[in-house]
Enzyme design. Structure first.
Site, mmCIF file in Angstrom:
data_model
loop_
_atom_site.group_PDB
_atom_site.id
_atom_site.type_symbol
_atom_site.label_atom_id
_atom_site.label_comp_id
_atom_site.label_asym_id
_atom_site.label_seq_id
_atom_site.Cartn_x
_atom_site.Cartn_y
_atom_site.Cartn_z
ATOM 1 N N LYS A 105 -62.610 -80.201 28.259
ATOM 2 C CA LYS A 105 -61.983 -80.349 29.576
ATOM 3 C C LYS A 105 -60.861 -81.357 29.499
ATOM 4 C CE LYS A 105 -62.585 -83.690 31.555
ATOM 5 N NZ LYS A 105 -62.398 -85.038 32.148
ATOM 6 N N ALA B 197 -69.266 -80.510 29.369
ATOM 7 C CA ALA B 197 -68.957 -79.203 28.803
ATOM 8 C C ALA B 197 -70.188 -78.588 28.142
ATOM 9 C CB ALA B 197 -67.814 -79.328 27.803
ATOM 10 N N ALA C 230 -67.455 -90.149 24.822
ATOM 11 C CA ALA C 230 -66.775 -91.140 25.675
ATOM 12 C C ALA C 230 -65.272 -91.072 25.450
ATOM 13 C CB ALA C 230 -67.301 -92.551 25.402
ATOM 14 N N ALA C 231 -64.723 -89.851 25.656
ATOM 15 C CA ALA C 231 -63.342 -89.604 25.250
ATOM 16 C C ALA C 231 -62.478 -88.996 26.344
ATOM 17 C CB ALA C 231 -63.324 -88.684 24.031
ATOM 18 N N GLY C 232 -63.014 -88.792 27.561
ATOM 19 C CA GLY C 232 -62.216 -88.205 28.620
ATOM 20 C C GLY C 232 -62.078 -86.698 28.525
ATOM 21 N N ASP D 45 -68.273 -83.817 36.470
ATOM 22 C CA ASP D 45 -67.448 -82.786 35.830
ATOM 23 C C ASP D 45 -68.216 -81.499 35.558
ATOM 24 O OD1 ASP D 45 -65.236 -84.433 35.795
ATOM 25 O OD2 ASP D 45 -65.436 -84.995 33.689
#
Length: 274
Positions: free
Chosen positions: A14, A105, A97-99, A134
């Protein structure tokens, strides 16, 4: 119906083409306006019948996750009726932890698997939202607008579908909470209206300054991507991953080659928007 075959699903990465933070809410969350989009690559999941639900982790970033209680994949399974037990294997290819909504997902992929084999129950959107803000968007993994905490979704036709995209992470994890806490509280205005291209090009990511203060390497990634003549370069979500969109496959290939030579240590993923 019990699963009788091995199911496979990609947990699509995402990205937030735009992310406007409007205000802090009394419940501690933030009121957002965001444009979700998804890349045609990500983690890979397989599932087959088992006596009880279980999860096996493989892949480059598997060591950063727990395969036991508390993993969002098992939480998603527990929230959904899915017959007998499922043995799930997760090839963790996206950094943590990467945005990139990696865990969300993965949960979205489980929802799609359950939908294919059993159908989703009424009210599944609320179940997804309880797992993470999300997750509802990640179930369909198609471009959409998110409001509220990101769980109130509106469909949008994606005129950027198929556009080449490069994801780059400096291999520095960045937790979401501190980035939101570092937001300066200033409302810089609503997300633009129009098609996906217009919103992306005219929008912004209000969390970039906070992320930069915590992980200055984000600025270097954005600078390097900006030098590859992209259509757009921006940080995704709360970082530290950044993305660049390109007008052609050739431009993407040139950017990948340039970054591989100049910054071989950075994590990279090339693909297309779904």
């Amino acid at each position: 119906m019990t699963m009788r075959e091995t199911a496979r699903e990609t947990a699509y990465a995402k990205i937030n083409l735009a992310l406007h933070v409007r205000r802090r809410r009394e419940d501690g969350y933030h009121e957002l306006e965001t444009l979700f989009a998804f890349v045609d690559a990500g983690d890979e999941l397989r599932a087959g019948p088992a006596d009880a639900d279980n999860l096996a982790l493989t892949g480059e970033f598997a060591a950063q996750l727990s395969g036991g209680d508390g993993n969002i994949v098992l939480e998603a399974l527990a929230a959904l009726p899915h017959g007998g037990g499922w043995a799930v294997s997760l090839d963790k290819r996206l950094p943590v932890a990467a945005g990139l909504g990696g865990g969300s997902a993965d949960a979205g992929a489980i929802f799609r698997m359950v939908e294919r084999h059993h159908g989703l129950p009424e009210g599944w959107q609320a179940l997804a939202a309880r797992l993470g803000a999300d997750v509802p968007a990640c179930v369909a993994s198609t471009a959409c607008i998110g409001r509220g905490t990101g769980t109130e979704l509106e469909p949008i036709a994606n005129d950027l579908a198929g556009v080449p995209v490069l994801l780059v992470n400096p291999r520095v994890p960045l937790a979401t909470g501190p980035v939101f806490r570092g937001w300066d509280g200033r409302d810089r205005g609503p997300m633009p209206t129009g098609d996906v291209r217009t919103i992306a090009l005219d929008g912004r990511n209000d969390l970039e300054p906070s992320a930069l203060a915590l992980v200055p390497q984000v600025g270097e990634v954005l600078r390097v991507l900006g030098d590859t003549s992209p259509l757009l370069a921006r940080m995704s979500g709360s970082g530290a991953t950044c993305f660049a969109l390109y007008e052609s496959e050739a431009a993407l290939a040139a950017a990948v080659d340039r970054l591989d030579r100049a910054h071989p240590q950075w994590w990279k993923l090339a693909g297309k928007l779904r």
